[in-house]
Every structure is written in C-alpha cells, then in structure tokens.
Scaffold this motif. Structure first.
Motif, PDB file in Angstrom:
ATOM      1  N   CYS A  46       0.821  -1.339   0.102  1.00  0.00           N
ATOM      2  CA  CYS A  46      -0.022  -0.032  -0.058  1.00  0.00           C
ATOM      3  C   CYS A  46       0.744   1.392   0.035  1.00  0.00           C
ATOM      4  CB  CYS A  46      -0.836  -0.104   1.124  1.00  0.00           C
ATOM      5  SG  CYS A  46      -1.761   1.527   1.368  1.00  0.00           S
ATOM      6  N   PRO A  47       0.735   1.991  -0.985  1.00  0.00           N
ATOM      7  CA  PRO A  47       1.873   3.179  -1.267  1.00  0.00           C
ATOM      8  C   PRO A  47       1.290   4.297  -0.072  1.00  0.00           C
ATOM      9  CG  PRO A  47       0.961   2.712  -3.418  1.00  0.00           C
ATOM     10  CD  PRO A  47       0.070   1.637  -2.324  1.00  0.00           C
ATOM     11  N   LYS A  62      -9.349   3.571   6.574  1.00  0.00           N
ATOM     12  CA  LYS A  62     -10.444   4.140   5.641  1.00  0.00           C
ATOM     13  C   LYS A  62     -11.599   3.486   5.874  1.00  0.00           C
ATOM     14  CE  LYS A  62      -7.105   4.577   2.870  1.00  0.00           C
ATOM     15  NZ  LYS A  62      -5.887   5.379   1.558  1.00  0.00           N
ATOM     16  N   CYS A  87      -4.542   8.595  -1.706  1.00  0.00           N
ATOM     17  CA  CYS A  87      -4.533   7.086  -2.094  1.00  0.00           C
ATOM     18  C   CYS A  87      -4.523   6.768  -3.463  1.00  0.00           C
ATOM     19  CB  CYS A  87      -5.857   6.589  -1.091  1.00  0.00           C
ATOM     20  SG  CYS A  87      -6.314   5.038  -1.680  1.00  0.00           S
ATOM     21  N   THR A  88      -3.900   6.006  -3.868  1.00  0.00           N
ATOM     22  CA  THR A  88      -3.846   5.883  -5.459  1.00  0.00           C
ATOM     23  C   THR A  88      -4.874   5.099  -6.031  1.00  0.00           C
ATOM     24  OG1 THR A  88      -2.251   4.022  -5.179  1.00  0.00           O
ATOM     25  CG2 THR A  88      -1.146   6.324  -5.434  1.00  0.00           C
ATOM     26  N   LEU A  89      -5.940   4.552  -5.234  1.00  0.00           N
ATOM     27  CA  LEU A  89      -6.781   3.578  -5.406  1.00  0.00           C
ATOM     28  C   LEU A  89      -6.289   2.465  -6.295  1.00  0.00           C
ATOM     29  CD1 LEU A  89     -10.258   5.577  -6.545  1.00  0.00           C
ATOM     30  CD2 LEU A  89      -9.534   4.337  -4.529  1.00  0.00           C
ATOM     31  N   CYS A  90      -5.005   2.123  -6.065  1.00  0.00           N
ATOM     32  CA  CYS A  90      -4.378   0.966  -6.892  1.00  0.00           C
ATOM     33  C   CYS A  90      -4.991  -0.246  -6.819  1.00  0.00           C
ATOM     34  CB  CYS A  90      -3.007   1.133  -6.587  1.00  0.00           C
ATOM     35  SG  CYS A  90      -2.614   0.369  -4.689  1.00  0.00           S
ATOM     36  N   GLY A  91      -5.760  -0.496  -5.865  1.00  0.00           N
ATOM     37  CA  GLY A  91      -6.350  -1.970  -5.718  1.00  0.00           C
ATOM     38  C   GLY A  91      -5.434  -2.869  -5.021  1.00  0.00           C
ATOM     39  N   CYS A  93      -4.539  -3.145  -1.937  1.00  0.00           N
ATOM     40  CA  CYS A  93      -5.544  -3.498  -0.741  1.00  0.00           C
ATOM     41  C   CYS A  93      -6.611  -4.613  -1.008  1.00  0.00           C
ATOM     42  CB  CYS A  93      -5.969  -2.519   0.008  1.00  0.00           C
ATOM     43  SG  CYS A  93      -6.885  -1.180  -0.950  1.00  0.00           S
TER      44      CYS A  93
HETATM   45  S1  SF4 Z   1      -5.949   1.867  -2.902  1.00  0.00           S
HETATM   46 FE1  SF4 Z   1      -5.477   0.553  -1.252  1.00  0.00          FE
HETATM   47  S2  SF4 Z   1      -3.317  -0.206  -1.514  1.00  0.00           S
HETATM   48 FE2  SF4 Z   1      -3.591   1.499  -2.907  1.00  0.00          FE
HETATM   49  S3  SF4 Z   1      -2.804   3.352  -1.801  1.00  0.00           S
HETATM   50 FE3  SF4 Z   1      -5.145   3.268  -1.524  1.00  0.00          FE
HETATM   51  S4  SF4 Z   1      -5.264   1.839   0.649  1.00  0.00           S
HETATM   52 FE4  SF4 Z   1      -3.301   1.735  -0.209  1.00  0.00          FE
END
Ligand code: SF4
Ligand code: SF4
Length: 431
Positions: A46-47, A62, A87-91, A93
C-alpha cells in the motif's frame, strides 16, 4: 452486522457497511503475502500506508472512517479529505484483503469518494480544476481541443471505417505522443486497419476516480454512444487507465456488464500478442536490453470485467445469489511478458512485487494532480526495485506510469531508461 438486500452500486456507501464493519485490521492489505515477500525490503503493497506511516491512511483506517461517516459519527475535516484522496486507488489492498476475507475494499474506497462529493466536501481543489478542463475542453490538461490529433504522424492515414477503433486518450494525444505514434505504426506494420473517433473526448478517468459520479456517467454515456455510431467492434487503447475506464468503470457506472458494452475493449498488448501468435507481426529486430516490466494497476488487478450484482447477505455474510469475485488474478499479465520475451536480445527480469502484487507507480486516480510529491515518492519506491534486479530499463504499458517514472528518474539524475511497451514493440519490427 449488516444483513439484507444489498448490491455493488458504488453510489451508495451503505452497500458496503458489511465490508467496512468486517475489517479485522489484520493489515493483509498493507503487506505483500508472506509467500511472495522477498524480505523486509519491498514487503509492503500500500503506497499510502507506507508513505504516511499512520493507520488512517491504510485501507483498514479508511474502512473505519467510512463506517463512522455512514453512521453519522464523524464529520469531514481537511485531514479526513486528505486521507481519502492521498490514496492511489491502486487496488493492492483489495487483492490482499481478498486472500482472506473477500471484502470489497476497492469499491468501498470509490464509494467513499462519491459520498464525499455528494456531501459537498470532495474532491480536492486541484481535482476541480482538472474536472473543469475535461468539461470545457474535453481533455484533462486544459489545452485546445482542436490540437488533439496533432500527434498523428505524416503518412499514416486512419481508415474512415474499420473494425478497430483506436481510442488515443488525453495522455498519448498531448503529453506522450510517442506512444500514439508507435501504436499506429505497429497497426500499419501488421496490416491492421484502424479508425479514430470522429471527435475524441477524454475518457473521464479523473472524474470517476475523484468521485464526480454525475459528470463521469454523462461522459461514459456520450463516449459509448460515439463508439457505437462508428460501428467499431473493438475499442483499442494504449493506456492502462483508459482501458480500465472503458472496460470496467463505464459498465460499473451505468449498471451493465462489460459483455453488454456492444464492443470489445482491448489493450495494445493483447492485440500485439495475438498478432504475433497468429504470425501477422514479427518482432525479429534485435534489441540488446535488460529490462523489467511494471504491471500498471489498471491493466492488471483492476482490469477484470465488470458484472453487476445485487442480492441478499445472510448469516456469516453469505451472499445469495453467488457473487463472482474480482480478485485481480485475471488481469492482463502474460501478454506483455510474452511480447517482451519474443524479442531477440531482450532479457526480461522480474521485480519482487509483480503481477497482482505490483507496487503502484503513484500517478493515477487523481494522486499526481493533488499530491505530486506522494506520486513521485511512490515512483521512487518502484525504481529502487528496478535497481535491485539490475535492469537497464523499466517498461510499462501506460502513459501515466511512464510520465511519472520519467519525472522521478530525471529528478534523481539517473541513467535508467523509461519506456512504453509500444516503443519497444516498434523498435523490434524489422525494416
Ligand atoms: S488503494 Fe489501497 S493499497 Fe492502494 S494506496 Fe489506497 S489504500 Fe493503499
Ligand atoms: S486486509 Fe482487509 S480485513 Fe485486513 S486490515 Fe486490510 S481491509 Fe481490513
């Protein structure tokens, strides 16, 4: 615990009360699974949690914030908005959490931003400016719309009618034109006729990513209709962010299945992989290069097709009818690797965090616009991994990743090459 009728509709945060309330704070969303973990280095996924070192920034934080907002126990503040948007919503997590619990973490994070906008608090001021650009000039940079096709190289003529429609996207149209040029040259070299949209507009990725659901829905409807009018059967992108938007988020926003879009959404790497395997494209020119491939989040774990679902949640959280989970394992992982391995002289080395466990470049989903330092920090983390495996170049399949990595490299004055896969493919075509 929530029981009763529910759905995956992200416009209602209440649909995810079960997911938010069942987070056990195990931090599987933060750490790479032990079986893949190469050691202490590169062990987080998780960035946001890695950068800010505070529990609120992790998905588990969150989830608690979301539950408190949904239950009216918490008010918005500047810090709360910062947590939602840094949060990069990168998935990553979501993939981590689904190893154990099958909670819908990514959808909850998206629903939280939609709620923040509905409540009149989100998005961040920088996002509002980008949204204005998209709504008035149909591109996220606010540059003249009439320059959108300036990238088109002389001597390449799109067909007036073809099965394949190349959706170029804002980045390749304006800031990374080398990707658009390489793409159409590859299409030409393989004898694949293509057309462009008569009047291409932004895909609206930032609008959806920051929670501006009404604006994103309107753009999705307009763009889908525009493609249908052309009669194309395949929509081709060379941008991972655009790919996810067309393939996953448009159907999600419009409550339909990806299969019902009326055309197939294909990334350049999928098309080229198929062309090579059919013998229609040969990558025989030698390129002596040791490189590593970066899995862009939106082409990998976030790219699985969308299937709407609504039903009931009963005892122990059991859902009925069964729900086809998107766990990130069916992303586009093999085609880019097969392409790179097919090129003589190319040595592909893998980074420890790869495929669905890849660490995000930091650029997407509104991060670069509102938190440029965080975006560059994330890119730097990834570049450390590139160095670790001794690659001379990092290759991605998305202009957002390429631009962010390139900025991080130039800031650090390194000699590392940053390339898009379209450039490598073009360089390997003989003649
Ligand atoms: S989407 Fe999830 S893993 Fe990615 S930065 Fe946000 S909380 Fe962290
Ligand atoms: S992996 Fe899932 S359950 Fe565990 S802390 Fe993260 S969000 Fe919560």
């Amino acid at each position: 615990m929530f029981k009763g009728k529910t759905s995956l509709d992200v416009t209602q945060l209440e649909n995810f009360i079960y997911d938010m309330s069942k987070c056990i704070k195990c931090k599987g969303c933060t750490w790479v699974d032990h079986i893949y973990m190469p050691g202490v280095k590169f062990s987080t996924r998780c960035p946001s949690a890695t950068r800010y070192l505070f529990d609120s920034y992790g998905a588990y934080g969150k989830m608690r914030i979301g539950l408190a907002l949904a239950e009216g126990r918490l008010d918005y503040s500047d810090e709360l908005l910062r947590i939602l948007y840094a949060c990069t919503l990168c998935g990553a997590c979501d993939v981590g959490c689904k190893r154990n619990l099958d909670l819908e973490i990514e959808l909850t994070l998206e629903a939280l931003r939609i709620k923040a906008v509905k409540d009149g608090k989100g998005p961040m001021p920088e996002h509002k400016k980008i949204a204005q650009n998209i709504l008035t000039r149909h591109n996220r940079f606010g540059v003249p719309h009439e320059n959108r096709r300036k990238w088109l190289p002389e001597g390449i003529k799109p067909s007036p009618k073809a099965d394949v429609l190349y959706f170029v996207g804002c980045s390749a149209s304006y800031t990374s034109p080398e990707i658009a040029r390489a793409t159409v040259k590859i299409l030409n070299a393989s004898g694949t006729p293509f057309m462009l949209m008569p009047d291409e507009w932004c895909c609206g990725n930032v609008l959806y990513s920051v929670g501006m659901i009404d604006e994103a829905q309107a753009l999705a409807r307009r763009n889908i209709e525009a493609v249908k009018q052309t009669g194309a059967t395949t929509l081709l992108t060379s941008c991972a962010e655009g790919y996810r938007m067309w393939k996953v988020d448009y159907p999600k926003l419009l409550n339909m299945s990806t299969a019902d879009l009326g055309f197939k959404v294909v990334h350049l790497v999928e098309l080229v992989d198929e062309l090579i395997k059919k013998g229609a494209l040969k990558l025989t020119k030698r390129l002596d290069l040791k490189l590593t491939y970066h899995d862009s989040c939106s082409l990998s774990r976030l790219s699985e097709p969308w299937i709407p679902w609504e039903g009931k949640r009963g005892q122990w959280g059991m859902v009925s009818p069964p729900l086809e989970r998107r766990r990130g394992t069916n992303g586009v992982y093999q085609p880019p690797r097969d392409i790179l391995k097919a090129i003589p002289g190319v040595e592909l080395v893998e980074m420890p965090r790869m495929r669905e466990n890849a660490f995000c470049c930091g650029a997407g989903r509104g991060t670069k616009e509102a938190f440029p330092d965080f975006a560059l920090w994330a890119a730097r983390q990834r570049l450390e991994e590139v160095k670790e495996v001794g690659a001379e170049a990092i290759v991605s399949a998305c202009p957002w990743c390429k631009e962010n990595f390139a900025q991080a490299v130039s800031k650090n004055g390194e000699g590392l090459k940053v390339l898009d896969i379209s450039e490598i493919i073009l360089a390997a075509i003989p003649g």
